[in-house]
Every structure is written in structure tokens, then in C-alpha cells.
Design a protein around this motif. Structure first.
Motif, PDB file in Angstrom:
ATOM      1  N   VAL A  82       0.840  -1.201   0.000  1.00 30.74           N
ATOM      2  CA  VAL A  82       0.000   0.000   0.000  1.00 30.74           C
ATOM      3  C   VAL A  82       0.873   1.248   0.000  1.00 30.74           C
ATOM      4  O   VAL A  82       1.884   1.311   0.707  1.00 30.74           O
ATOM      5  CB  VAL A  82      -0.930   0.025   1.232  1.00 30.74           C
ATOM      6  N   VAL A  83       0.473   2.250  -0.782  1.00 29.51           N
ATOM      7  CA  VAL A  83       1.000   3.607  -0.664  1.00 29.51           C
ATOM      8  C   VAL A  83      -0.190   4.562  -0.684  1.00 29.51           C
ATOM      9  O   VAL A  83      -1.268   4.232  -1.194  1.00 29.51           O
ATOM     10  CB  VAL A  83       1.979   3.980  -1.798  1.00 29.51           C
ATOM     11  N   VAL A  84       0.014   5.758  -0.109  1.00 27.84           N
ATOM     12  CA  VAL A  84      -1.016   6.799  -0.106  1.00 27.84           C
ATOM     13  C   VAL A  84      -0.534   7.945  -0.980  1.00 27.84           C
ATOM     14  O   VAL A  84       0.538   8.512  -0.740  1.00 27.84           O
ATOM     15  CB  VAL A  84      -1.300   7.298   1.320  1.00 27.84           C
ATOM     16  N   TYR A 142       5.941   4.629  -4.784  1.00 29.67           N
ATOM     17  CA  TYR A 142       5.541   5.734  -5.658  1.00 29.67           C
ATOM     18  C   TYR A 142       6.668   6.744  -5.716  1.00 29.67           C
ATOM     19  O   TYR A 142       7.196   7.160  -4.677  1.00 29.67           O
ATOM     20  CB  TYR A 142       4.276   6.395  -5.115  1.00 29.67           C
ATOM     21  N   LEU A 143       7.055   7.138  -6.922  1.00 25.22           N
ATOM     22  CA  LEU A 143       8.138   8.101  -7.106  1.00 25.22           C
ATOM     23  C   LEU A 143       7.920   8.890  -8.388  1.00 25.22           C
ATOM     24  O   LEU A 143       7.771   8.309  -9.472  1.00 25.22           O
ATOM     25  CB  LEU A 143       9.491   7.366  -7.169  1.00 25.22           C
ATOM     26  N   ASP A 144       7.889  10.226  -8.248  1.00 24.16           N
ATOM     27  CA  ASP A 144       7.853  11.132  -9.402  1.00 24.16           C
ATOM     28  C   ASP A 144       6.750  10.774 -10.394  1.00 24.16           C
ATOM     29  O   ASP A 144       6.964  10.679 -11.608  1.00 24.16           O
ATOM     30  CB  ASP A 144       9.207  11.151 -10.112  1.00 24.16           C
ATOM     31  N   GLY A 145       5.542  10.543  -9.872  1.00 20.87           N
ATOM     32  CA  GLY A 145       4.396  10.298 -10.727  1.00 20.87           C
ATOM     33  C   GLY A 145       4.253   8.890 -11.260  1.00 20.87           C
ATOM     34  O   GLY A 145       3.377   8.621 -12.081  1.00 20.87           O
ATOM     35  N   LYS A 146       5.092   7.970 -10.802  1.00 22.69           N
ATOM     36  CA  LYS A 146       5.043   6.594 -11.288  1.00 22.69           C
ATOM     37  C   LYS A 146       4.995   5.617 -10.112  1.00 22.69           C
ATOM     38  O   LYS A 146       5.640   5.834  -9.091  1.00 22.69           O
ATOM     39  CB  LYS A 146       6.260   6.288 -12.168  1.00 22.69           C
ATOM     40  N   TYR A 147       4.207   4.560 -10.281  1.00 19.88           N
ATOM     41  CA  TYR A 147       4.130   3.491  -9.293  1.00 19.88           C
ATOM     42  C   TYR A 147       5.061   2.350  -9.705  1.00 19.88           C
ATOM     43  O   TYR A 147       5.141   1.997 -10.891  1.00 19.88           O
ATOM     44  CB  TYR A 147       2.696   2.963  -9.190  1.00 19.88           C
ATOM     45  N   TYR A 148       5.732   1.785  -8.709  1.00 18.42           N
ATOM     46  CA  TYR A 148       6.643   0.664  -8.920  1.00 18.42           C
ATOM     47  C   TYR A 148       6.186  -0.503  -8.056  1.00 18.42           C
ATOM     48  O   TYR A 148       5.963  -0.339  -6.856  1.00 18.42           O
ATOM     49  CB  TYR A 148       8.072   1.042  -8.537  1.00 18.42           C
ATOM     50  N   ALA A 149       6.045  -1.653  -8.663  1.00 19.84           N
ATOM     51  CA  ALA A 149       5.673  -2.870  -7.930  1.00 19.84           C
ATOM     52  C   ALA A 149       6.776  -3.904  -8.084  1.00 19.84           C
ATOM     53  O   ALA A 149       7.268  -4.154  -9.192  1.00 19.84           O
ATOM     54  CB  ALA A 149       4.355  -3.437  -8.454  1.00 19.84           C
ATOM     55  N   PHE A 150       7.181  -4.485  -6.952  1.00 19.77           N
ATOM     56  CA  PHE A 150       8.118  -5.606  -6.931  1.00 19.77           C
ATOM     57  C   PHE A 150       7.395  -6.795  -6.324  1.00 19.77           C
ATOM     58  O   PHE A 150       6.741  -6.667  -5.285  1.00 19.77           O
ATOM     59  CB  PHE A 150       9.366  -5.259  -6.117  1.00 19.77           C
ATOM     60  N   GLN A 192       6.486   7.603   3.600  1.00 23.56           N
ATOM     61  CA  GLN A 192       5.349   7.660   2.679  1.00 23.56           C
ATOM     62  C   GLN A 192       5.464   6.641   1.542  1.00 23.56           C
ATOM     63  O   GLN A 192       4.632   6.629   0.637  1.00 23.56           O
ATOM     64  CB  GLN A 192       5.219   9.066   2.093  1.00 23.56           C
ATOM     65  N   GLY A 193       6.481   5.798   1.578  1.00 23.09           N
ATOM     66  CA  GLY A 193       6.626   4.786   0.545  1.00 23.09           C
ATOM     67  C   GLY A 193       7.323   5.282  -0.705  1.00 23.09           C
ATOM     68  O   GLY A 193       7.196   4.677  -1.774  1.00 23.09           O
ATOM     69  N   THR A 194       8.081   6.377  -0.594  1.00 22.32           N
ATOM     70  CA  THR A 194       8.852   6.903  -1.713  1.00 22.32           C
ATOM     71  C   THR A 194      10.284   6.412  -1.596  1.00 22.32           C
ATOM     72  O   THR A 194      10.955   6.695  -0.590  1.00 22.32           O
ATOM     73  CB  THR A 194       8.841   8.445  -1.714  1.00 22.32           C
ATOM     74  N   PRO A 195      10.799   5.674  -2.569  1.00 23.72           N
ATOM     75  CA  PRO A 195      12.184   5.212  -2.502  1.00 23.72           C
ATOM     76  C   PRO A 195      13.156   6.385  -2.373  1.00 23.72           C
ATOM     77  O   PRO A 195      12.948   7.448  -2.983  1.00 23.72           O
ATOM     78  CB  PRO A 195      12.373   4.475  -3.830  1.00 23.72           C
ATOM     79  N   VAL A 196      14.207   6.194  -1.572  1.00 21.56           N
ATOM     80  CA  VAL A 196      15.197   7.246  -1.355  1.00 21.56           C
ATOM     81  C   VAL A 196      16.567   6.747  -1.800  1.00 21.56           C
ATOM     82  O   VAL A 196      16.855   5.555  -1.738  1.00 21.56           O
ATOM     83  CB  VAL A 196      15.249   7.669   0.129  1.00 21.56           C
ATOM     84  N   LYS A 197      17.385   7.665  -2.236  1.00 21.33           N
ATOM     85  CA  LYS A 197      18.750   7.331  -2.604  1.00 21.33           C
ATOM     86  C   LYS A 197      19.666   7.489  -1.389  1.00 21.33           C
ATOM     87  O   LYS A 197      19.550   8.454  -0.630  1.00 21.33           O
ATOM     88  CB  LYS A 197      19.249   8.225  -3.739  1.00 21.33           C
ATOM     89  N   ILE A 198      20.556   6.547  -1.218  1.00 22.09           N
ATOM     90  CA  ILE A 198      21.601   6.609  -0.209  1.00 22.09           C
ATOM     91  C   ILE A 198      22.920   6.413  -0.935  1.00 22.09           C
ATOM     92  O   ILE A 198      23.106   5.420  -1.636  1.00 22.09           O
ATOM     93  CB  ILE A 198      21.408   5.533   0.870  1.00 22.09           C
TER      94      ILE A 198
END
Length: 348
Positions: A82-84, A142-150, A192-198
Motif C-alpha cells: 500500500v501507498v497513499v 511511488y516516485l515522481d508520478g510513477k508506481y513501482y511494484a516488486f 510515505q513509501g517513496t524510494p530514497v537514494k543513499i
């Protein structure tokens, strides 16, 4: 969850029903205020929780009488991600038909409790060679207007981590395997379920008992394994699986933001001789992402209610997501490998 565990659970879970039902762990119970305070005090500052079950559980169940359009999710509706986004809860969830062939459906909600399933379900099906026996256990970002499912692609013999992308969480382009011979993708994301870069890369924990790893990607689609992950679990915790990873989060209302990684894990954790599939947490430092620095020694959620104790796999809870919204954490989880339930945790 682990395929090998299912058969064991059907026998061992039923045989230990009376014992497991009698076990009490305050962190997993929707309890009065004094008990919640005691549960909170038992958690270290880095851990999220304690969680209380939503009184209206389960929130999604298989159809009572399946039809040609709902047969794909009978007799099992389970393991959502789930993401919001803009106030809408977007859910992907696994439905398993008779014979345990799984597909992935979509549902939405504006309150997080009442979901409307997509009329086009299933939205991700068994369309690629790596998916001939099912697509399972979606993680949603969810990132930059696109949903990603794994999700897990299963061909009847081996499993892969497969990926799909979508502009709306309904219409999906399936990309196929991105990491072969494994499962359980846990991309490091914000609350919020947004992938982050490290370190300039997106990162993913993945795997299960004895074969856990970290991968990196510049674009969330092309992944390279960095190295093996040492969770320092005792043998009694086997089997276990990675679930979801969050960073940049708070656990207390007036507390600092924690930039370490909280990795949720499910398995026979802290079973102490009893069989159940429970959920717990471990912490990784950004300075060393391959070896944990702390772990809970109690489950934050373990099977206690009838919808968790009974089901296709008895005594089972399993999660694919954690999201912070409306000043509390929302954990949607599969219960008994048969229904979908919700547990919440406010900031302490």
C-alpha cells in the motif's frame, strides 16, 4: 511467505493451536492504555510501534461464492502492498486460486479501512515465462508520478523478483525479473513509501533464510547485488523473510528523525518452540548497510485472533508495507494466508 513453510504450518500449526492461542504478547494486542504504555516502554527508541489491530478486521476477504470474475482470489486474499498518494490509499494484493496459482489485484480507499476493488482485477497476471505458476506478495512504491511494484514471479520451480511500473496503479507494464532466484524485495523508502537514494543509489534488501542480500540501482529498474546481509539471527528464528525497509522516520512525537534503516522481517521469530509466523524489526546504520546494529527480541505482531490463527496457513501474519499517514503508521498484512488485516501505531 515461504512455500516450504506452508506444508509444515498446516500440520504443526493445527497441532499447536491451543498453545499458541494462549500466548500473550502485549505489543500485538489492541489493549487498554496502561498495557499500551507498557508495550511502548519495552521498545527501543529506533523501533516503530507498538501496533494495535483495527477493530474492523479483516478489511478484505475472499468472495464467499466465487464467480468467473472473482475466482482468481478464492480461497485466498492476502499480503498487500500500500501507498497513499493525494489522500488515496492504493493497494496491490495477492489473490490465490484453487491450486495456489496467484495473481495480483488492485483496490483503493479514501479512509484506509473500506477498499473498493478494481473492476479490471487482476491487474498483474501470469503473463511471462517466469510467472507461469503465479505472481505473489507485491511491494508497492511511488516516485515522481510513477508506481513501482516488486513481486515474486514463480515458474513452478524457482522464484525471481519481478517488477512492473504504472502511471495509475491499475494499468501495469510488466518488466520481468530484475533479480533472479530469490524473492522478498524491500526497497529502502521514506515513511510515505517513496524510494530514497543513499550514496547516490536506490537500495533494496532482499531474500530469506540464509540468503539475504543488498542490491543497488540508479533508476529502480536495473539492479546489481552489493553483498550479503548478516542479520545475526539465531537458528531458532528460521525460517524468516525480509518484508519492508523504511528510513528518515520518527517513532516519538517529539523525537528526532532516524536516518538509519528499520527493516521489518517476518518468520518463525522468537517462537521459543511454538510454530507461528510473526513480524519483528531490525536496524541497520547507513555507515554499514550489510550488518545489523540492533534487533528486537519480541515480535511486534504475531497471530492471536481467529482470522490469524485459522486459514490456509494457520498461525501466520505477513507484511509487505508500512506507511506513515495522518500522524500514525499503517501496516496492512496477510492473516492466516487467507485475509487482509490492518494494524496501526501512533507516534509514541
Amino acid at each position: 511467505m515461504l512455500r516450504a513453510v506452508r506444508c509444515t504450518a498446516l500440520l504443526a500449526g493445527i497441532a499447536t493451536a491451543a498453545l499458541a492461542a494462549a500466548v500473550t504478547v502485549p505489543l500485538a494486542i489492541a489493549s487498554p492504555a496502561p498495557a499500551r504504555a507498557a508495550a511502548a516502554s519495552a521498545l527501543p527508541s529506533w523501533a516503530i510501534g507498538p501496533f494495535s489491530r483495527y477493530p474492523g478486521n479483516p478489511i478484505l476477504t475472499p468472495p464467499v461464492v466465487p464467480t468467473s470474475s472473482t475466482q482468481w482470489e478464492w480461497p485466498e486474499t492476502l499480503n498487500p502492498g500500500v501507498v497513499v498518494v493525494d489522500g488515496v490509499f492504493h493497494m496491490l494484493y495477492r489473490g490465490a486460486a484453487s491450486g495456489n496459482y496467484s495473481s495480483i489485484g488492485a483496490a483503493t480507499s479514501t479512509d484506509g479501512h473500506h477498499f473498493t476493488q478494481a473492476p479490471s482485477n487482476p491487474v498483474i497476471g501470469m503473463t511471462l515465462p517466469s510467472e507461469t505458476h503465479g505472481v505473489e506478495d507485491p511491494r508497492l512504491y511511488y516516485l515522481d508520478g510513477k508506481y513501482y511494484a516488486f513481486f515474486t514471479g514463480y515458474n513452478g520451480t524457482t522464484t525471481d523478483i519481478n517488477e512492473a511500473v504504472s502511471p495509475n496503479a491499475i494499468n501495469w507494464q510488466q518488466l520481468g525479473p530484475v533479480i533472479d532466484g530469490t524473492k522478498n524485495a524491500a526497497v529502502i523508502a521514506d515513511p510515505q513509501g517513496t524510494p530514497v537514494k543513499i550514496g547516490g543509489e536506490y537500495l533494496m534488501y532482499y531474500g530469506q533464510t540464509g540468503a539475504t542480500y543488498l542490491a543497488k540501482s540508479p533508476d529502480l529498474q536495473h539492479w546489481i547485488t552489493v553483498g550479503a546481509v548478516d542479520v545475526n539471527f539465531p537458528a531458532s528464528y528460521d525460517p524468516y523473510e525480509f518484508c519492508v525497509a523504511v528510513t528518515g522516520y520518527q517513532t516519538a512525537a517529539d523525537g528526532p528523525v532516524n536516518n538509519d534503516i528499520d527493516l521489518f522481517v517476518a518468520g518463525e521469530l522468537m517462537g521459543q518452540g511454538r510454530w507461528y509466523y510473526a513480524i519483528s524489526e531490525i536496524e541497520f546504520s547507513r555507515a554499514d548497510l550489510l550488518s545489523d546494529v540492533a534487533q528486537l527480541h519480541i515480535p511486534i505482531l504475531f497471530p492471536q485472533t481467529p482470522y490469524e490463527i485459522y486459514g490456509f496457513t494457520p498461525h501466520t501474519v505477513f507484511m509487505n508495507d508500512i506507511v506513515f499517514y495522518r500522524n500514525r503508521w499503517w501496516m496492512y498484512y496477510g492473516a492466516g494466508d487467507s485475509v487482509i488485516a490492518l494494524a496501526n501505531a501512533p507516534l509514541r
